[in-house]
Enzyme design. Structure first.
Site, PDB file in Angstrom:
ATOM      1  N   GLU A  81       0.810  -1.216   0.000  1.00 37.49           N
ATOM      2  CA  GLU A  81       0.000   0.000   0.000  1.00 37.49           C
ATOM      3  C   GLU A  81       0.848   1.274   0.000  1.00 37.49           C
ATOM      4  O   GLU A  81       0.351   2.364   0.291  1.00 37.49           O
ATOM      5  CB  GLU A  81      -0.930   0.010   1.226  1.00 37.49           C
ATOM      6  N   HIS A 100      -2.824   2.766   8.393  1.00 41.04           N
ATOM      7  CA  HIS A 100      -3.863   2.053   7.637  1.00 41.04           C
ATOM      8  C   HIS A 100      -4.096   0.681   8.270  1.00 41.04           C
ATOM      9  O   HIS A 100      -3.144   0.004   8.678  1.00 41.04           O
ATOM     10  CB  HIS A 100      -3.431   1.866   6.185  1.00 41.04           C
ATOM     11  N   HIS A 102      -7.542  -2.583   8.851  1.00 45.22           N
ATOM     12  CA  HIS A 102      -8.868  -3.092   8.507  1.00 45.22           C
ATOM     13  C   HIS A 102      -9.704  -3.270   9.782  1.00 45.22           C
ATOM     14  O   HIS A 102     -10.114  -4.395  10.099  1.00 45.22           O
ATOM     15  CB  HIS A 102      -8.754  -4.427   7.766  1.00 45.22           C
ATOM     16  N   TYR A 121     -20.210  14.375  17.680  1.00 45.22           N
ATOM     17  CA  TYR A 121     -19.320  15.525  17.505  1.00 45.22           C
ATOM     18  C   TYR A 121     -17.864  15.130  17.248  1.00 45.22           C
ATOM     19  O   TYR A 121     -17.086  15.897  16.665  1.00 45.22           O
ATOM     20  CB  TYR A 121     -19.413  16.472  18.701  1.00 45.22           C
ATOM     21  N   HIS A 163     -12.534  -2.380   1.717  1.00 47.31           N
ATOM     22  CA  HIS A 163     -11.118  -2.500   2.048  1.00 47.31           C
ATOM     23  C   HIS A 163     -10.868  -2.246   3.531  1.00 47.31           C
ATOM     24  O   HIS A 163     -10.603  -3.179   4.280  1.00 47.31           O
ATOM     25  CB  HIS A 163     -10.326  -1.517   1.179  1.00 47.31           C
ATOM     26  N   TYR A 216      -8.641  19.652  21.441  1.00 43.24           N
ATOM     27  CA  TYR A 216      -9.273  18.486  22.048  1.00 43.24           C
ATOM     28  C   TYR A 216      -8.392  17.260  21.874  1.00 43.24           C
ATOM     29  O   TYR A 216      -7.703  17.086  20.879  1.00 43.24           O
ATOM     30  CB  TYR A 216     -10.630  18.223  21.375  1.00 43.24           C
TER      31      TYR A 216
END
Length: 222
Positions: A81, A100, A102, A121, A163, A216
């Protein structure tokens, strides 16, 4: 905790490996399906393809020039990837990591070709009023890299059709944190759909959150 911007050091490479192991411990990845990269000067350091995280050592990671001019360096090929990792780091110079994986709930939504609307939110952590869906393309392809970078043009994360999910982070720690928050958000949205119709926050409500969310959550030194 390493401070960004990063340089290519054994400490950075070990931090990438540790983040991969942490993904699995947190239940947001399975096996070696996830991959992590970090910006190190003008290069990207990324996990190699198909190596179990508990067998991975810093010297096994691959290095690629972010400008795309040059071949990968390292004893093993980079993650399959690597194209969208490189494209995201190139498109987002303020970000220093790409994560990345799954995660099950993110992937379930992606299989159904669903984005996440402003149901909570915390969606603002991803830069807007949705977590968008990148269109399906073959894994490891230039086409998928274009889909992902297009979906994330104004976002810090997206789902990937059939994916998984990908996020960017100002640091490795913040990238991992953001992916975990995305999986929690996906799970909450799915559960809310099973007991009724989710109430979606208005543009004004999300706009107010976007103004406040900068301070935050996990603090970063990036």
């Amino acid at each position: 905790m390493l401070k960004a911007p990063y340089q290519d050091t054994p400490e950075l490479r070990q931090a990438i490996i540790d983040a991969c192991k942490d993904m699995n411990r947190r239940g947001i990845n399975q096996g070696t399906s996830g991959n992590i990269s970090a910006r190190a000067g003008g290069r990207m350091i990324i996990t190699p393809s198909g190596i179990p995280y508990d067998k991975m050592t810093p010297d096994m990671l691959a290095s690629l020039p972010i400008d795309g001019n040059g071949a990968p360096e390292g004893p093993f090929p980079p993650s399959t990837e690597w194209q969208f990792h490189l494209a995201l780091l190139r498109a987002k110079p303020e970000m220093h990591a790409v994560v990345h994986a799954h995660p099950v709930h993110c992937t379930a939504l992606a299989i159904n070709r669903m984005e996440i609307p402003a149901c909570h939110y915390m969606i603002a952590l991803f830069g807007g009023d949705t977590v968008p869906l990148a269109g399906y393309e073959l894994f490891g392809s230039d086409e998928l890299a274009r889909e992902v970078t297009g979906a994330m043009k104004e976002r810090h994360g997206c789902l990937m059709a059939n994916h998984g999910a990908v996020v960017v982070g100002e640091t490795l720690e913040k990238g991992l944190w953001r992916l975990e928050e995305l999986e929690v958000l996906a799970r909450a949205y799915i559960l809310s759909c099973t007991i009724g119709t989710p109430h979606i926050l208005s543009a004004d409500e999300i706009g107010a959150v976007l103004g406040a969310v900068k301070n935050y959550g996990m603090k970063t030194e990036a």
